[in-house]
Motif scaffolding. Structure first.
Motif, PDB file in Angstrom:
ATOM      1  N   TRP A  80      -1.713  -4.522   7.009  1.00 21.40           N
ATOM      2  CA  TRP A  80      -0.465  -4.579   8.120  1.00 21.40           C
ATOM      3  C   TRP A  80       0.238  -3.345   8.164  1.00 21.40           C
ATOM      4  CZ3 TRP A  80       4.790  -6.726   7.700  1.00 21.40           C
ATOM      5  CH2 TRP A  80       5.656  -6.969   8.872  1.00 21.40           C
ATOM      6  N   ASN A  81       0.258  -2.716   9.237  1.00 23.39           N
ATOM      7  CA  ASN A  81       1.437  -1.600   9.572  1.00 23.39           C
ATOM      8  C   ASN A  81       2.608  -1.899  10.074  1.00 23.39           C
ATOM      9  OD1 ASN A  81       2.582   0.755  10.993  1.00 23.39           O
ATOM     10  ND2 ASN A  81       0.830   1.640   9.964  1.00 23.39           N
ATOM     11  N   ARG A  82       3.570  -2.138   9.433  1.00 25.82           N
ATOM     12  CA  ARG A  82       4.825  -2.562   9.737  1.00 25.82           C
ATOM     13  C   ARG A  82       5.315  -2.004  10.947  1.00 25.82           C
ATOM     14  NH1 ARG A  82       9.011  -3.920   5.090  1.00 25.82           N
ATOM     15  NH2 ARG A  82      10.051  -4.958   7.129  1.00 25.82           N
ATOM     16  N   LYS A  83       5.129  -0.795  11.084  1.00 27.88           N
ATOM     17  CA  LYS A  83       5.616   0.463  12.008  1.00 27.88           C
ATOM     18  C   LYS A  83       5.110   0.199  13.462  1.00 27.88           C
ATOM     19  CE  LYS A  83       6.869   5.235  12.812  1.00 27.88           C
ATOM     20  NZ  LYS A  83       6.813   6.536  12.529  1.00 27.88           N
ATOM     21  N   THR A  84       3.769  -0.028  13.477  1.00 24.72           N
ATOM     22  CA  THR A  84       3.093  -0.417  14.684  1.00 24.72           C
ATOM     23  C   THR A  84       2.760  -1.720  14.919  1.00 24.72           C
ATOM     24  OG1 THR A  84       0.880   0.110  13.857  1.00 24.72           O
ATOM     25  CG2 THR A  84       2.020   1.748  14.385  1.00 24.72           C
ATOM     26  N   ASN A  85       3.145  -2.497  13.724  1.00 26.21           N
ATOM     27  CA  ASN A  85       2.718  -3.918  13.968  1.00 26.21           C
ATOM     28  C   ASN A  85       1.264  -4.278  14.468  1.00 26.21           C
ATOM     29  OD1 ASN A  85       3.538  -6.843  13.736  1.00 26.21           O
ATOM     30  ND2 ASN A  85       3.980  -6.910  15.651  1.00 26.21           N
ATOM     31  N   THR A  86       0.524  -3.629  13.589  1.00 23.68           N
ATOM     32  CA  THR A  86      -1.034  -3.772  13.964  1.00 23.68           C
ATOM     33  C   THR A  86      -1.642  -4.156  12.533  1.00 23.68           C
ATOM     34  OG1 THR A  86      -1.395  -1.378  13.246  1.00 23.68           O
ATOM     35  CG2 THR A  86      -1.251  -1.981  15.891  1.00 23.68           C
ATOM     36  N   SER A 138      -5.395  -4.437  10.126  1.00 20.94           N
ATOM     37  CA  SER A 138      -6.893  -4.080   9.963  1.00 20.94           C
ATOM     38  C   SER A 138      -7.252  -5.106   9.060  1.00 20.94           C
ATOM     39  CB  SER A 138      -6.801  -2.712   9.274  1.00 20.94           C
ATOM     40  OG  SER A 138      -6.361  -1.737  10.187  1.00 20.94           O
ATOM     41  N   GLU A 185       4.797   1.612   4.751  1.00 21.95           N
ATOM     42  CA  GLU A 185       4.594   1.439   6.141  1.00 21.95           C
ATOM     43  C   GLU A 185       3.388   0.202   5.961  1.00 21.95           C
ATOM     44  OE1 GLU A 185       3.732   4.544   8.648  1.00 21.95           O
ATOM     45  OE2 GLU A 185       5.672   5.366   8.566  1.00 21.95           O
ATOM     46  N   ASN A 186       2.811   0.277   5.001  1.00 24.91           N
ATOM     47  CA  ASN A 186       1.580  -0.724   4.983  1.00 24.91           C
ATOM     48  C   ASN A 186       1.804  -1.740   3.857  1.00 24.91           C
ATOM     49  OD1 ASN A 186      -0.503   0.444   7.191  1.00 24.91           O
ATOM     50  ND2 ASN A 186       0.457   2.148   6.101  1.00 24.91           N
ATOM     51  N   GLN A 220       1.017  -1.430  -0.083  1.00 20.19           N
ATOM     52  CA  GLN A 220      -0.081   0.120   0.047  1.00 20.19           C
ATOM     53  C   GLN A 220       0.740   1.103  -0.191  1.00 20.19           C
ATOM     54  OE1 GLN A 220      -3.074  -0.006  -0.317  1.00 20.19           O
ATOM     55  NE2 GLN A 220      -3.571   2.399   0.274  1.00 20.19           N
ATOM     56  N   SER A 253     -10.118   3.714   0.503  1.00 21.28           N
ATOM     57  CA  SER A 253      -9.485   4.018   1.643  1.00 21.28           C
ATOM     58  C   SER A 253      -9.996   4.847   2.770  1.00 21.28           C
ATOM     59  CB  SER A 253      -7.689   4.062   1.550  1.00 21.28           C
ATOM     60  OG  SER A 253      -7.852   5.344   0.802  1.00 21.28           O
TER      61      SER A 253
END
Length: 675
Positions: free
Chosen positions: A226-232, A234, A212-213, A209, A275
């Motif tokens: 997946w957000n690599r920075k926050t490891n979260t 959606s 970071e995503n 994306q 988005s």
């Protein structure tokens, strides 16, 4: 202690409160940088032997302790006590007693790890505790490990080897090793212990994306951002009660363009993600030949002309997105079961379950190449070279100008013949995922390097479509246990060639022991003829990835070529005839590169007694004796014959003389009478 040239044993007393004590128990000792002796004495504490004296003096009293003692590079003496861990500085004579919660367990061993500037503490009950010199803090080793934890928290010993590998001995769980080798592979998988995680480990598609995503499409659990920075994560999935949800949970393809993020699903067609509203817009792909909507979509592809293509693996199913009408138009290409797409300078290249097609979008003309295997991935390398991944036929090197082709298979060193995805890294190497790990192919040299789950992959099995190169240069491959992010800059872990040793020798199925040396001390074999059945076991001392070491052996003077036996660590020979041989053994490193230097062991098989040197010497002497005896016999016979013949001749002569005498005697008498 040992003293003098004769190494006499001298007893050293301990000075305690002005009195010399001769009967005491030294639990452990160590020397500082100046050579000064430090000891842990049971019931006394920390003691030292001053230079010029031959006695021990008390430095720090501690009535109860485990006896562990260690001198580090900062001039500290560390000693385990009942109260905690004592740090005594030998230069400024200061001390500090650590009583942190992490070390409130019996301490069994201490180890200084210079590379990390840490003191490792083995405890009986709390595993390994690390003391960080920079932070002056304690932490648990298990908290720093990923999925693999220590076999037991009851630690008995620690050892740091020459390769900076830590060996951890446990009381009830065997031995663990801790490596510091940086792996190029990071595995992201579903964590059952947390709610915010990947919805499934079975990955079908991937799309970046932004920096970071990362979008992840799964097989049956929808899609996840997946957000690599926050490891979260959606997560998005199909909801029958929500028309704006994902059209199907089997997400086979994801593609991002200026319009948004497109999702191709198997069973729900194509949908576009907004988005801003976090909603999905569904598109129907109508096939006039089938007179119905095709819902099974396998490929989404954006060509250089900024045209979005969608394909179906069922029947004829090639579609082109029309921006004006905001719908997908059917393209009558006459190609059934499309499962892969790529392009070169002028044409689209399309793969189906048995053929590769060159398709001209202007003239709608196509030319087909019968591959005989499903074409899963297509990558154009140059005007005259293309890489085609087939499912079952290996890697096809194809010339799009001459249509010449050749296949690389497991016989050429590939780990598997099913090439599912091909991704080129920034260095120009090609990374390929298979059903048995991944491999890197250098198109200039033809060299391949394979990696498997032991190297850090999520598993050895990967999936169709799930491959991507990120903007960072990293490569992502999806499999059945999550996905791997690969740092291609460290694609070679550069393992050194491990030391190769012979571990066991058996002769006639019995362990061979030469003067009590064992296999490690035997430099050559000398065996009688009736003990010529050999079994030689060997091993390369590679502790990180032993299963990736391959072996080969060769008995010089007996074999005509090397025996390449993969990971088998044994050489077997039977009924070797007498003679002098040399057994040679070689191995690879963890990357599969063969060591040009082999270890060798001379082997001599003695002949049976009747074919020994002494026997042949006896045979030669006997032969000479026989010749001598025969010659002597023949000479004696000849002499005898000569004597017989001479006797016969003498007898004959005597007879003749007698006969002449008889004839002459009457004549003599007659003449006498006349006179």
């Amino acid at each position: 202690m040992l003293a003098g040239e004769n190494e006499n044993i001298v007893q050293i007393p301990l000075l305690v409160k002005g009195k010399l004590k001769w009967d005491f128990h030294v639990q452990e000792l160590d020397f500082d940088a100046s050579g000064k002796l430090w000891c842990s004495v049971a019931g006394v504490g920390l003691v030292a032997m001053e230079s010029g004296t031959k006695r021990l003096s008390v430095v720090f009293e501690s009535t109860v302790g485990s006896g562990c003692i260690l001198f580090d590079k900062y001039s500290n003496i560390w000693m385990a006590t009942e109260e905690g861990l004592l740090k005594y500085n030998t230069k400024n004579k200061t001390h500090h007693l650590y009583a942190n919660q992490e070390i409130q367990y019996p301490i069994s061993d201490l180890m200084f790890k210079a590379s990390a500037n840490e003191l490792w503490i083995a405890t009986n009950g709390n595993g390994v505790v690390k003391y960080n010199y920079n932070k002056d803090s304690f932490s648990l080793l298990n908290a720093c490990l990923d999925e693999e934890k220590l076999n037991s928290n009851a630690i008995s010993s620690l050892y740091l080897d020459n390769e900076n590998r830590v060996w951890i001995g446990t009381l009830r769980g065997g031995v663990n090793t801790i490596e510091e080798t940086k792996s190029p592979f990071v595995t992201i998988s579903k964590n059952e212990l947390t709610k915010n995680t990947l919805p499934s480990d079975f990955i079908l598609s991937l799309c970046e994306q932004d920096s970071e995503n990362l979008w992840i499409g799964t097989d049956g659990a929808g899609a996840s951002l997946w957000n690599r920075k926050t490891n979260t994560f959606s997560n998005y999935s199909y909801n029958a009660n929500n028309p704006n949800s994902l059209s199907n949970n089997f997400v086979s393809a994801i593609l991002k363009d200026s319009k948004g993020t497109w999702f191709g699903t198997y069973g729900g067609g194509v949908c576009l993600f907004n988005s801003q509203t976090h909603s999905f817009k569904k598109y129907n792909l109508f096939n006039p030949k089938l007179k119905g909507v095709q819902k099974n979509i396998w490929v989404l592809f954006k060509c250089k002309k900024n045209i979005l293509w969608a394909t179906s693996p069922d029947e004829e199913g090639l579609y082109r997105y029309n921006e004006i009408t905001d719908q997908f138009d059917f393209v009558n290409a006459g190609i059934r079961g499309i499962i892969s797409m790529a392009e070169d300078q002028n044409n689209l290249w399309i793969g189906n379950f048995s053929k590769l097609f060159r398709f001209d979008t202007k003239t709608m003309q196509r030319r087909e190449i019968d591959v005989k295997y499903p074409v899963r991935s297509i990558v154009s390398h140059s005007d005259s070279k293309m890489l085609v991944g087939t499912e079952g036929g290996g890697l096809m090197i194809f010339n799009p100008k001459t249509f010449e082709r050749k296949f690389l298979t497991q016989r050429n060193g590939l780990p598997n013949n099913s090439i599912l995805n091909i991704v080129r890294d920034k260095q120009g190497a090609y990374w390929c995922s298979t059903y048995n790990g991944i491999f890197v192919y250098n198109i200039d040299t033809g060299k391949t390097t394979s990696y498997h789950d032991a190297d850090g992959l999520q598993s050895n099995q990967f999936n169709y479509n799930a491959a991507l190169r990120l903007s960072t240069g990293e490569i992502v491959f999806g499999g059945i246990k999550g996905f791997n992010i690969i740092d291609t800059k460290v694609n070679s872990q550069l393992h050194a060639f491990p030391k190769l040793v012979i571990t066991s020798i058996k002769v006639n199925n019995k362990v061979y022991d030469q003067e009590g040396l064992g296999a490690f001390g035997i430099e050559k074999l000398k065996l009688p003829y009736d003990e010529s059945m050999l079994n030689i076991d060997f091993a390369a001392l590679e502790y990180s990835l032993p299963e990736k070491i391959s072996y080969a052996y060769f008995l010089e003077g007996w074999d005509s070529q090397w025996h390449y036996v993969d990971n088998i660590r044994s050489a077997n020979y039977s009924r070797i005839t007498e003679g002098d041989y040399v057994l040679k053994i070689k191995s690879t490193n963890a990357e599969g590169v063969w060591n040009t230097k082999a270890i060798s062991m001379p082997v001599t098989i003695l002949p049976p007694w009747y074919r020994s040197g002494w026997a042949y010497c006896f045979y030669f002497i006997a032969f000479l004796f026989i010749i001598y005896a025969v010659d002597k016999y023949q000479r004696e016979q000849a002499k005898l014959k000569y004597e017989v013949r001479l006797s016969q001749d003498l007898a004959k002569q005597e007879k003749e003389l007698n006969e002449k005498k008889l004839t002459f005697l009457p004549i003599f008498r007659m003449n006498s009478d006349r006179l």
